[in-house]
Motif scaffolding. Sequence first.
Motif, PDB file in Angstrom:
ATOM      1  N   PRO A 407      38.731  34.898  30.445  1.00 14.22           N
ATOM      2  CA  PRO A 407      37.581  34.025  30.118  1.00 14.22           C
ATOM      3  C   PRO A 407      36.227  34.560  30.586  1.00 14.22           C
ATOM      4  CG  PRO A 407      38.868  33.089  31.911  1.00 14.22           C
ATOM      5  CD  PRO A 407      39.580  34.334  31.500  1.00 14.22           C
ATOM      6  N   ASN A 408      35.955  35.789  30.284  1.00 11.35           N
ATOM      7  CA  ASN A 408      34.702  36.417  30.686  1.00 11.35           C
ATOM      8  C   ASN A 408      33.495  35.666  30.114  1.00 11.35           C
ATOM      9  OD1 ASN A 408      32.480  38.223  30.963  1.00 11.35           O
ATOM     10  ND2 ASN A 408      33.867  39.958  31.080  1.00 11.35           N
ATOM     11  N   ILE A 409      33.519  35.440  28.806  1.00 10.95           N
ATOM     12  CA  ILE A 409      32.387  34.781  28.138  1.00 10.95           C
ATOM     13  C   ILE A 409      32.253  33.338  28.610  1.00 10.95           C
ATOM     14  CG2 ILE A 409      31.556  33.941  25.905  1.00 10.95           C
ATOM     15  CD1 ILE A 409      32.643  36.510  24.644  1.00 10.95           C
ATOM     16  N   SER A 410      33.375  32.642  28.676  1.00  9.34           N
ATOM     17  CA  SER A 410      33.370  31.240  29.103  1.00  9.34           C
ATOM     18  C   SER A 410      32.760  31.087  30.491  1.00  9.34           C
ATOM     19  CB  SER A 410      34.807  30.706  29.090  1.00  9.34           C
ATOM     20  OG  SER A 410      34.868  29.404  29.604  1.00  9.34           O
ATOM     21  N   TRP A 411      33.196  31.927  31.432  1.00 12.05           N
ATOM     22  CA  TRP A 411      32.663  31.866  32.794  1.00 12.05           C
ATOM     23  C   TRP A 411      31.175  32.209  32.828  1.00 12.05           C
ATOM     24  CZ3 TRP A 411      37.230  34.970  35.372  1.00 12.05           C
ATOM     25  CH2 TRP A 411      38.338  34.115  35.514  1.00 12.05           C
ATOM     26  N   SER A 412      30.775  33.192  32.021  1.00 11.75           N
ATOM     27  CA  SER A 412      29.370  33.605  32.002  1.00 11.75           C
ATOM     28  C   SER A 412      28.473  32.490  31.476  1.00 11.75           C
ATOM     29  CB  SER A 412      29.199  34.854  31.128  1.00 11.75           C
ATOM     30  OG  SER A 412      29.928  35.935  31.669  1.00 11.75           O
ATOM     31  N   ILE A 413      28.964  31.765  30.473  1.00  9.82           N
ATOM     32  CA  ILE A 413      28.180  30.644  29.924  1.00  9.82           C
ATOM     33  C   ILE A 413      28.061  29.525  30.969  1.00  9.82           C
ATOM     34  CG2 ILE A 413      28.178  28.807  28.179  1.00  9.82           C
ATOM     35  CD1 ILE A 413      29.454  30.885  26.247  1.00  9.82           C
ATOM     36  N   SER A 414      29.182  29.247  31.653  1.00 13.38           N
ATOM     37  CA  SER A 414      29.143  28.208  32.697  1.00 13.38           C
ATOM     38  C   SER A 414      28.192  28.595  33.816  1.00 13.38           C
ATOM     39  CB  SER A 414      30.555  27.982  33.264  1.00 13.38           C
ATOM     40  OG  SER A 414      31.403  27.436  32.281  1.00 13.38           O
ATOM     41  N   LEU A 415      28.237  29.840  34.237  1.00 13.17           N
ATOM     42  CA  LEU A 415      27.317  30.324  35.272  1.00 13.17           C
ATOM     43  C   LEU A 415      25.870  30.165  34.811  1.00 13.17           C
ATOM     44  CD1 LEU A 415      26.578  31.878  37.880  1.00 13.17           C
ATOM     45  CD2 LEU A 415      26.964  33.994  36.608  1.00 13.17           C
ATOM     46  N   SER A 416      25.612  30.500  33.564  1.00 15.72           N
ATOM     47  CA  SER A 416      24.249  30.405  33.021  1.00 15.72           C
ATOM     48  C   SER A 416      23.780  28.948  32.977  1.00 15.72           C
ATOM     49  CB  SER A 416      24.195  31.022  31.619  1.00 15.72           C
ATOM     50  OG  SER A 416      24.555  32.382  31.667  1.00 15.72           O
ATOM     51  N   ARG A 417      24.693  28.052  32.610  1.00 20.70           N
ATOM     52  CA  ARG A 417      24.356  26.614  32.577  1.00 20.70           C
ATOM     53  C   ARG A 417      23.969  26.124  33.980  1.00 20.70           C
ATOM     54  NH1 ARG A 417      26.539  22.842  29.191  1.00 20.70           N
ATOM     55  NH2 ARG A 417      28.071  22.074  30.701  1.00 20.70           N
ATOM     56  N   TYR A 418      24.723  26.603  34.978  1.00 16.52           N
ATOM     57  CA  TYR A 418      24.421  26.215  36.363  1.00 16.52           C
ATOM     58  C   TYR A 418      23.067  26.790  36.803  1.00 16.52           C
ATOM     59  CZ  TYR A 418      24.598  26.061  41.445  1.00 16.52           C
ATOM     60  OH  TYR A 418      24.281  25.857  42.764  1.00 16.52           O
ATOM     61  N   MET A 419      22.861  28.074  36.530  1.00 19.25           N
ATOM     62  CA  MET A 419      21.637  28.745  36.963  1.00 19.25           C
ATOM     63  C   MET A 419      20.391  28.166  36.287  1.00 19.25           C
ATOM     64  SD  MET A 419      22.241  30.873  39.301  1.00 19.25           S
ATOM     65  CE  MET A 419      23.170  32.223  40.008  1.00 19.25           C
ATOM     66  N   LYS A 427      30.555  20.602  38.813  1.00 13.93           N
ATOM     67  CA  LYS A 427      30.844  20.761  37.382  1.00 13.93           C
ATOM     68  C   LYS A 427      31.101  22.230  37.048  1.00 13.93           C
ATOM     69  CE  LYS A 427      30.990  19.461  33.022  1.00 13.93           C
ATOM     70  NZ  LYS A 427      32.197  18.769  32.510  1.00 13.93           N
ATOM     71  N   LEU A 428      30.371  23.112  37.710  1.00 11.16           N
ATOM     72  CA  LEU A 428      30.579  24.549  37.495  1.00 11.16           C
ATOM     73  C   LEU A 428      32.002  24.943  37.863  1.00 11.16           C
ATOM     74  CD1 LEU A 428      29.687  27.495  36.995  1.00 11.16           C
ATOM     75  CD2 LEU A 428      28.863  27.555  39.353  1.00 11.16           C
ATOM     76  N   LEU A 429      32.453  24.521  39.044  1.00  2.00           N
ATOM     77  CA  LEU A 429      33.807  24.886  39.484  1.00  2.00           C
ATOM     78  C   LEU A 429      34.855  24.308  38.538  1.00  2.00           C
ATOM     79  CD1 LEU A 429      35.266  26.465  41.677  1.00  2.00           C
ATOM     80  CD2 LEU A 429      35.428  24.353  43.016  1.00  2.00           C
ATOM     81  N   GLU A 430      34.619  23.082  38.083  1.00  3.25           N
ATOM     82  CA  GLU A 430      35.531  22.450  37.121  1.00  3.25           C
ATOM     83  C   GLU A 430      35.597  23.257  35.817  1.00  3.25           C
ATOM     84  OE1 GLU A 430      35.345  18.530  34.288  1.00  3.25           O
ATOM     85  OE2 GLU A 430      34.594  18.279  36.334  1.00  3.25           O
ATOM     86  N   GLU A 431      34.427  23.695  35.330  1.00  2.00           N
ATOM     87  CA  GLU A 431      34.371  24.437  34.060  1.00  2.00           C
ATOM     88  C   GLU A 431      35.038  25.807  34.155  1.00  2.00           C
ATOM     89  OE1 GLU A 431      30.638  24.801  32.088  1.00  2.00           O
ATOM     90  OE2 GLU A 431      30.357  22.634  31.867  1.00  2.00           O
ATOM     91  N   ILE A 432      34.837  26.492  35.291  1.00  3.18           N
ATOM     92  CA  ILE A 432      35.402  27.844  35.374  1.00  3.18           C
ATOM     93  C   ILE A 432      36.903  27.822  35.668  1.00  3.18           C
ATOM     94  CG2 ILE A 432      33.229  28.997  35.920  1.00  3.18           C
ATOM     95  CD1 ILE A 432      33.951  29.004  38.833  1.00  3.18           C
ATOM     96  N   LYS A 433      37.409  26.677  36.185  1.00  7.90           N
ATOM     97  CA  LYS A 433      38.863  26.548  36.372  1.00  7.90           C
ATOM     98  C   LYS A 433      39.560  26.192  35.062  1.00  7.90           C
ATOM     99  CE  LYS A 433      39.257  25.040  41.210  1.00  7.90           C
ATOM    100  NZ  LYS A 433      39.597  23.875  42.079  1.00  7.90           N
ATOM    101  N   GLN A 434      38.855  25.484  34.198  1.00  8.75           N
ATOM    102  CA  GLN A 434      39.462  24.910  32.989  1.00  8.75           C
ATOM    103  C   GLN A 434      40.198  25.925  32.098  1.00  8.75           C
ATOM    104  OE1 GLN A 434      38.328  25.062  29.501  1.00  8.75           O
ATOM    105  NE2 GLN A 434      40.133  23.830  28.975  1.00  8.75           N
ATOM    106  N   PRO A 435      39.633  27.120  31.813  1.00  6.51           N
ATOM    107  CA  PRO A 435      40.331  28.053  30.914  1.00  6.51           C
ATOM    108  C   PRO A 435      41.668  28.549  31.456  1.00  6.51           C
ATOM    109  CG  PRO A 435      38.020  28.674  31.157  1.00  6.51           C
ATOM    110  CD  PRO A 435      38.302  27.631  32.184  1.00  6.51           C
ATOM    111  N   LEU A 436      41.875  28.422  32.788  1.00  7.38           N
ATOM    112  CA  LEU A 436      43.114  28.923  33.391  1.00  7.38           C
ATOM    113  C   LEU A 436      44.266  27.935  33.271  1.00  7.38           C
ATOM    114  CD1 LEU A 436      41.583  30.415  36.666  1.00  7.38           C
ATOM    115  CD2 LEU A 436      42.128  31.616  34.553  1.00  7.38           C
ATOM    116  N   GLU A 437      43.959  26.690  32.907  1.00  5.96           N
ATOM    117  CA  GLU A 437      44.993  25.652  32.880  1.00  5.96           C
ATOM    118  C   GLU A 437      46.058  25.913  31.828  1.00  5.96           C
ATOM    119  OE1 GLU A 437      42.907  21.999  32.370  1.00  5.96           O
ATOM    120  OE2 GLU A 437      41.896  22.111  34.337  1.00  5.96           O
ATOM    121  N   LEU A 438      45.660  26.573  30.740  1.00  6.15           N
ATOM    122  CA  LEU A 438      46.583  26.756  29.607  1.00  6.15           C
ATOM    123  C   LEU A 438      47.287  28.110  29.606  1.00  6.15           C
ATOM    124  CD1 LEU A 438      44.290  25.259  26.814  1.00  6.15           C
ATOM    125  CD2 LEU A 438      46.152  24.113  28.029  1.00  6.15           C
ATOM    126  N   ILE A 439      47.012  28.974  30.593  1.00  9.65           N
ATOM    127  CA  ILE A 439      47.613  30.313  30.574  1.00  9.65           C
ATOM    128  C   ILE A 439      48.283  30.651  31.899  1.00  9.65           C
ATOM    129  CG2 ILE A 439      46.010  31.255  28.854  1.00  9.65           C
ATOM    130  CD1 ILE A 439      44.436  32.539  31.091  1.00  9.65           C
TER     131      ILE A 439
END
Length: 471
Positions: A407-419, A427-439
């Motif tokens: 989830p390189n792109i997903s994490w980068s977008i979340s980081l950008s939203r936070y910054m 919310k940032l920590l929640e968003e960057i954990k989310q892509p890992l739930e399904l894999i």
Amino acid sequence: MKRKLKKFTEFSQTILPHEANYLQSVVQFTDGEKLQIINLLISNALSKLEFKDFDTKINKRKYSYIKDWVEKKLASIDVDATIDWLISLKKKILTDAISSTEELEFLQYIIHYKTVEYNFQSLYDLAKEYKSYLLVRMRYKDHEVIADFLTHYESTYQNAIDIHEKLYAATTEITNQYTLNNNDTKHLESWLFEVFNNQALDGKNRYQAFVLLAFMYTNYNENNKLKALFDKIDVYFSKGEMYSRRLLSNYYASRVLLHSKQNEFDEAEYYGYLSIRQNNNDTLMYVNNLAAILLRNNKAKQAFNLLDKYKDLYRDVHNYHQKIGFCSYLIRVYSELDKMDLAEATAKTFLKKYKNEVLQHRWHHFFTSYINILISREKYDDILKLSSKFKLIEREKEHQKKNNYVPNISWSISLSRYMEGKINSDKLLEEIKQPLELIEPTLNQKQLMFKVIDKLSNNLPEAFLKLKSHI
């Protein structure tokens, strides 16, 4: 003096390891100096470490003799050279343009044909065309030679055609499994292995069975089986079976992917360089694979030299899948070499020119490289604009279904939203954990994720270090 051997040295450096193994099996020289030359040529081709210079005191005519001998031996088993010859003959027969010398050569080939070879199906089809050609001209003696050949190999040919059709059906199943992930293909394994190992069959069918097995094992992530399969075809190649430089290049490129998945990056690099020794329609793909390995091996300068060497091919190619891949690696190489302005300008220019092609073919590969540059330059607003314009979040959700998802792109977008103050740290920590739930990430995926996290940690250490412990 050494300059006199420059051409022979360059020629010797084109010899592939499997070609060297085959040559070693057919050497019969009694002349000591010729033996010395061919043995050193073989030794150099098989060595991964050093190249030893040839003896300049030996008469250069012997070097010319060895060069001619090597070229003739390899040409005699080259399945691509054979098919070129057969296609040329077929055209001349169909247009009544075949010469008596060419006819004699073909008739002699048929008379001395004893073993079913790689291009047997094409040979049999040509013989059928030639049979009619001879009969119309009332050349009964030659007609009898061809008719006997066709009768003798009729059941072999029919079996080859039946297997060819079954292989086509198997290809449909296995490629559908890769693209749609909608079916199980394990029932094909034992039959494909039987076809691959059957030395009484034509090589084209056997090689196709090999390709499908390799595809299947890749689909199932069965790397041990894949390596065993490669080790098996290694033996056949070294005997001169199913040989052409095109097929060897394809095989070496497959080895790159296998060793990469097994984290054997030095081996992957070795096979990567072998795969690009011969130029063909897939060369840009092999260059891209090698560039990826060089970057994994922290050899950005070598990756730059490689890409620079093939920039004309990149510019002219119409295969957008590979074109986008090449540009994505070029952006990464510029970044590794700290040429940030050039990296960003390259990405912008390419996206402007090939927007539709990027979205259609390799959006994830391209935007990963582009966004990594913007992250490094702390251009968070630009990342959010790209995300909005190209609907990257929606695309990411679909991309999560891929087996090798990171989830390189997903994490980068979340980081950008936070910054940019769009979300808070929870919310940032929640968003960057989310892509890992399904894999359930493989070791290789985890290593790639840690690499991404380490990069993003430069911008925001706390959240991504928490994520690392979560993985």
